[in-house]
Write a protein that holds these residues in place. Structure first.
Motif, PDB file in Angstrom:
ATOM      1  N   ALA A   1       0.830  -1.199   0.000  1.00  0.00           N
ATOM      2  CA  ALA A   1       0.000   0.000   0.000  1.00  0.00           C
ATOM      3  C   ALA A   1       0.871   1.258   0.000  1.00  0.00           C
ATOM      4  O   ALA A   1       2.019   1.233   0.419  1.00  0.00           O
ATOM      5  N   GLN A   2       0.323   2.342  -0.482  1.00  0.00           N
ATOM      6  CA  GLN A   2       1.048   3.609  -0.545  1.00  0.00           C
ATOM      7  C   GLN A   2       0.422   4.589   0.436  1.00  0.00           C
ATOM      8  O   GLN A   2      -0.766   4.884   0.356  1.00  0.00           O
ATOM      9  N   ALA A   3       1.215   5.072   1.370  1.00  0.00           N
ATOM     10  CA  ALA A   3       0.726   6.053   2.330  1.00  0.00           C
ATOM     11  C   ALA A   3       0.955   7.454   1.782  1.00  0.00           C
ATOM     12  O   ALA A   3       1.865   7.693   0.986  1.00  0.00           O
ATOM     13  N   ASN A   4       0.132   8.397   2.188  1.00  0.00           N
ATOM     14  CA  ASN A   4       0.267   9.781   1.750  1.00  0.00           C
ATOM     15  C   ASN A   4       1.206  10.522   2.685  1.00  0.00           C
ATOM     16  O   ASN A   4       0.976  10.593   3.892  1.00  0.00           O
ATOM     17  N   LEU A   5       2.281  11.076   2.147  1.00  0.00           N
ATOM     18  CA  LEU A   5       3.269  11.787   2.951  1.00  0.00           C
ATOM     19  C   LEU A   5       3.456  13.183   2.367  1.00  0.00           C
ATOM     20  O   LEU A   5       3.859  13.343   1.208  1.00  0.00           O
ATOM     21  N   SER A   6       3.141  14.188   3.168  1.00  0.00           N
ATOM     22  CA  SER A   6       3.267  15.573   2.703  1.00  0.00           C
ATOM     23  C   SER A   6       3.519  16.482   3.896  1.00  0.00           C
ATOM     24  O   SER A   6       3.265  16.118   5.050  1.00  0.00           O
ATOM     25  N   CYS A   7       4.023  17.661   3.619  1.00  0.00           N
ATOM     26  CA  CYS A   7       4.308  18.638   4.663  1.00  0.00           C
ATOM     27  C   CYS A   7       3.013  19.061   5.357  1.00  0.00           C
ATOM     28  O   CYS A   7       2.032  19.414   4.694  1.00  0.00           O
ATOM     29  N   LYS A   8       3.015  19.051   6.678  1.00  0.00           N
ATOM     30  CA  LYS A   8       1.803  19.412   7.419  1.00  0.00           C
ATOM     31  C   LYS A   8       1.522  20.912   7.361  1.00  0.00           C
ATOM     32  O   LYS A   8       0.423  21.355   7.693  1.00  0.00           O
ATOM     33  N   ASN A   9       2.521  21.698   6.939  1.00  0.00           N
ATOM     34  CA  ASN A   9       2.350  23.150   6.896  1.00  0.00           C
ATOM     35  C   ASN A   9       1.869  23.646   5.530  1.00  0.00           C
ATOM     36  O   ASN A   9       0.870  24.356   5.434  1.00  0.00           O
ATOM     37  N   CYS A  10       2.583  23.210   4.455  1.00  0.00           N
ATOM     38  CA  CYS A  10       2.236  23.723   3.127  1.00  0.00           C
ATOM     39  C   CYS A  10       1.735  22.641   2.178  1.00  0.00           C
ATOM     40  O   CYS A  10       1.493  22.907   1.003  1.00  0.00           O
ATOM     41  N   VAL A  11       1.618  21.419   2.685  1.00  0.00           N
ATOM     42  CA  VAL A  11       1.083  20.282   1.932  1.00  0.00           C
ATOM     43  C   VAL A  11       1.967  19.924   0.729  1.00  0.00           C
ATOM     44  O   VAL A  11       1.511  19.290  -0.214  1.00  0.00           O
ATOM     45  N   GLU A  12       3.231  20.318   0.741  1.00  0.00           N
ATOM     46  CA  GLU A  12       4.165  19.916  -0.307  1.00  0.00           C
ATOM     47  C   GLU A  12       4.390  18.398  -0.214  1.00  0.00           C
ATOM     48  O   GLU A  12       4.663  17.860   0.855  1.00  0.00           O
ATOM     49  N   SER A  13       4.236  17.696  -1.333  1.00  0.00           N
ATOM     50  CA  SER A  13       4.283  16.233  -1.302  1.00  0.00           C
ATOM     51  C   SER A  13       5.462  15.627  -2.060  1.00  0.00           C
ATOM     52  O   SER A  13       5.571  14.399  -2.125  1.00  0.00           O
ATOM     53  N   THR A  14       6.342  16.440  -2.621  1.00  0.00           N
ATOM     54  CA  THR A  14       7.476  15.897  -3.375  1.00  0.00           C
ATOM     55  C   THR A  14       8.811  16.537  -3.010  1.00  0.00           C
ATOM     56  O   THR A  14       9.837  15.865  -2.987  1.00  0.00           O
ATOM     57  N   ASN A  15       8.809  17.823  -2.704  1.00  0.00           N
ATOM     58  CA  ASN A  15      10.052  18.549  -2.472  1.00  0.00           C
ATOM     59  C   ASN A  15      10.399  18.580  -0.982  1.00  0.00           C
ATOM     60  O   ASN A  15      10.163  19.559  -0.288  1.00  0.00           O
ATOM     61  N   TYR A  16      10.943  17.471  -0.480  1.00  0.00           N
ATOM     62  CA  TYR A  16      11.324  17.389   0.928  1.00  0.00           C
ATOM     63  C   TYR A  16      12.532  16.469   1.072  1.00  0.00           C
ATOM     64  O   TYR A  16      12.911  15.743   0.143  1.00  0.00           O
ATOM     65  N   THR A  17      13.119  16.468   2.282  1.00  0.00           N
ATOM     66  CA  THR A  17      14.291  15.643   2.575  1.00  0.00           C
ATOM     67  C   THR A  17      13.994  14.744   3.774  1.00  0.00           C
ATOM     68  O   THR A  17      13.619  15.255   4.840  1.00  0.00           O
ATOM     69  N   PRO A  18      14.129  13.422   3.622  1.00  0.00           N
ATOM     70  CA  PRO A  18      13.913  12.525   4.767  1.00  0.00           C
ATOM     71  C   PRO A  18      15.057  12.644   5.765  1.00  0.00           C
ATOM     72  O   PRO A  18      16.227  12.721   5.379  1.00  0.00           O
ATOM     73  N   MET A  19      14.714  12.661   7.067  1.00  0.00           N
ATOM     74  CA  MET A  19      15.727  12.826   8.107  1.00  0.00           C
ATOM     75  C   MET A  19      15.346  11.987   9.321  1.00  0.00           C
ATOM     76  O   MET A  19      14.222  11.481   9.427  1.00  0.00           O
ATOM     77  N   TYR A  20      16.319  11.839  10.245  1.00  0.00           N
ATOM     78  CA  TYR A  20      16.060  11.131  11.500  1.00  0.00           C
ATOM     79  C   TYR A  20      16.456  12.031  12.658  1.00  0.00           C
ATOM     80  O   TYR A  20      17.521  12.662  12.634  1.00  0.00           O
ATOM     81  N   GLY A  21      15.614  12.100  13.674  1.00  0.00           N
ATOM     82  CA  GLY A  21      15.886  12.949  14.828  1.00  0.00           C
ATOM     83  C   GLY A  21      15.505  12.276  16.126  1.00  0.00           C
ATOM     84  O   GLY A  21      15.262  11.072  16.190  1.00  0.00           O
ATOM     85  N   LYS A  22      15.432  13.048  17.171  1.00  0.00           N
ATOM     86  CA  LYS A  22      15.172  12.539  18.516  1.00  0.00           C
ATOM     87  C   LYS A  22      13.839  11.820  18.612  1.00  0.00           C
ATOM     88  O   LYS A  22      13.681  10.877  19.387  1.00  0.00           O
ATOM     89  N   PHE A  23      12.874  12.249  17.816  1.00  0.00           N
ATOM     90  CA  PHE A  23      11.537  11.663  17.899  1.00  0.00           C
ATOM     91  C   PHE A  23      11.257  10.714  16.732  1.00  0.00           C
ATOM     92  O   PHE A  23      10.111  10.396  16.453  1.00  0.00           O
ATOM     93  N   GLY A  24      12.300  10.281  16.052  1.00  0.00           N
ATOM     94  CA  GLY A  24      12.108   9.312  14.974  1.00  0.00           C
ATOM     95  C   GLY A  24      12.291   9.933  13.602  1.00  0.00           C
ATOM     96  O   GLY A  24      12.844  11.030  13.437  1.00  0.00           O
ATOM     97  N   TYR A  25      11.804   9.237  12.586  1.00  0.00           N
ATOM     98  CA  TYR A  25      11.945   9.695  11.208  1.00  0.00           C
ATOM     99  C   TYR A  25      10.939  10.819  10.903  1.00  0.00           C
ATOM    100  O   TYR A  25       9.802  10.798  11.371  1.00  0.00           O
ATOM    101  N   TYR A  26      11.405  11.791  10.089  1.00  0.00           N
ATOM    102  CA  TYR A  26      10.540  12.892   9.677  1.00  0.00           C
ATOM    103  C   TYR A  26      11.027  13.415   8.336  1.00  0.00           C
ATOM    104  O   TYR A  26      12.105  13.040   7.846  1.00  0.00           O
TER     105      TYR A  26
END
Length: 325
Positions: free
Chosen positions: A253-278
Motif C-alpha cells: 500500500a502507498q501512504a500519503n506523505l506531505s508537509c503538514k504546513n504547506c502540503v508539499e508532497s514531493t520537495n522534501y528531505t527525509p531525516m532522523y531525529g530525537k523523535f524518529g523519522y521525519y
C-alpha cells in the motif's frame, strides 16, 4: 512493551528447530512479564550492521537504567564450564566442546554499544545545551538455556554461573538486574546513582533500534494471526494451449506523505531525529513526522522503518506495510 516479536523461519534441521523453539519460549516469558510496561522495551530477533560488522541479538531489553542482551540456547543434556571458561556439553552420553555463548553475546554487546555511541546525538539530543550520551549506563548479558538442561554449577566459575539461567527463572533474574524500584522516587533516591533514561528517551532509543533492524528473507511473525491475502491472478488472455495465467502478489500500500504546513508532497528531505523519522520540507522548512495512522485500518499503532533508501510504515494491528518514500 514488546517492540518487535520473534520472527519465525522454516528450520532446516532438528537443531535449528530446537533453537527456534527455545527463542519462542524466552519471547513468551518476556511478553507475559513486560508487554504492559512502557518502561521496559523488548526487541526480539534484532539483526543489525555497523562498521562493516553484523550481529544478531536473540532478545534485547532496554530499560530506564540501561540494556540487557539475552542469548538463547537449546541444550539437551548436561553442560559444564571449566575455570578457563571453556564449555562442554553432553548428548547421548557423548561429551563435546561448544562455543561459549557468553563470549558470543559479549561481541554483540560491544557492537551495539558502538552503534548507539555513534548515533548518540540524534537519538538523545541535548539537555540544557549539553550533548547526551550512553556513558554510565548499565550493560548486562545473560545466556538463557532450556528448562531441561542439567547445569553443573559446582565446578563452574561464579562469573559464568551468574550469567546462566533457565527459561522459567529468567524474569526473576531480570528484575534483580534492573532494580527499577519506584518510578516516583528515582529523582530523590540518593542511594541509587545510576543515570536513567526518561520515557521520551526510551521511546527514541526504541525507534532508532527498530530503524536499524535488517530484514532477511520473507518470514512469518509469531504475532501475526491473520490469514494470508489471496493471490490475485492477472487478467491477461491465456494462450491457445490453455497455459495458466501468471500470478501476481498484491502490491504494498502507498501512504500519503506531505508537509503538514504547506502540503508539499514531493520537495522534501527525509531525516532522523530525537523523535524518529521525519521529512524536512524544502519549500517552507517545516518538519513533519513520517509516523502516521495506518492507511488500511486507521490504527495509530504504527512504526516507521528504513531499508536502504526506502521508508515504510508498518501497522502493528493489521500487519499492512505501506510505502512512504
Amino acid at each position: 512493551m514488546i517492540l518487535k516479536g520473534k520472527t519465525l523461519q522454516n528450520p532446516t534441521s532438528p537443531q535449528a528447530s530446537a533453537g527456534q523453539k527455545q527463542e519462542q519460549n524466552v519471547a513468551f516469558f518476556l511478553r507475559r512479564a513486560f508487554k504492559d510496561n512502557p518502561e521496559i522495551l523488548v526487541i526480539n530477533d534484532f539483526k543489525f550492521t555497523f562498521n562493516d560488522e553484523t550481529a544478531q541479538i536473540d532478545h534485547l531489553i532496554v530499560y530506564p537504567y540501561g540494556f540487557v542482551l539475552l542469548e538463547s540456547k537449546s541444550i539437551k543434556g548436561h553442560i559444564k564450564v571449566n575455570q578457563q571458561g571453556e564449555w562442554t556439553r553432553s548428548y547421548n552420553n557423548q561429551w563435546s566442546g561448544m562455543p561459549s555463548p557468553i563470549k558470543q553475546v559479549e561481541l554483540q554487546q560491544a557492537l551495539l554499544k558502538n552503534l548507539l555511541a555513534h548515533h548518540r546525538q540524534e537519538i538523545l539530543g541535548k539537555f540544557l545545551g549539553i550533548k547526551q550520551g550512553f556513558g554510565g549506563r548499565c550493560w548486562d548479558h545473560i545466556c538463557v538455556v532450556s528448562s531441561d538442561t542439567v547445569i553443573d554449577r559446582n565446578t563452574m566459575p561464579k562469573a559464568v554461573s551468574d550469567k546462566l539461567v533457565k527459561s522459567e527463572f529468567l524474569v526473576d533474574k531480570l528484575h534483580k538486574i534492573m532494580k527499577l524500584g519506584n518510578k516516583l522516587l528515582r529523582k530523590v533516591n540518593v542511594y541509587d546513582t545510576r543515570p536513567y533514561f526518561n520515557q521520551q528517551e526510551l521511546d527514541s532509543i526504541g525507534d532508532f533500534i527498530l530503524s536499524q533492524h535488517i530484514d532477511g528473507n520473507r518470514q512469518i511473525s509469531e504475532e501475526v494471526n491473520k490469514a494470508p491475502e489471496p493471490i490475485q491472478h492477472s487478467q491477461t488472455n491465456t494462450t491457445s494451449n490453455n497455459s495458466v495465467p501468471i500470478a501476481e502478489t498484491q502490491p504494498t500500500a502507498q501512504a500519503n506523505l506531505s508537509c503538514k504546513n504547506c502540503v508539499e508532497s514531493t520537495n522534501y528531505t527525509p531525516m532522523y531525529g530525537k523523535f524518529g523519522y521525519y521529512i524536512k520540507c524544502n519549500h517552507c522548512s517545516k518538519n513533519t513526522p513520517m509516523k502516521q495512522n495506518c492507511p488500511q485500518c486507521q490504527s495509530k499503532n504504527t512504526k516507521v522503518q528504513k531499508r536502504k533508501e526506502t521508508y515504510t510504515l508498518h501497522c502493528q494491528d493489521c500487519s499492512v506495510e505501506s510505502q512512504l518514500i
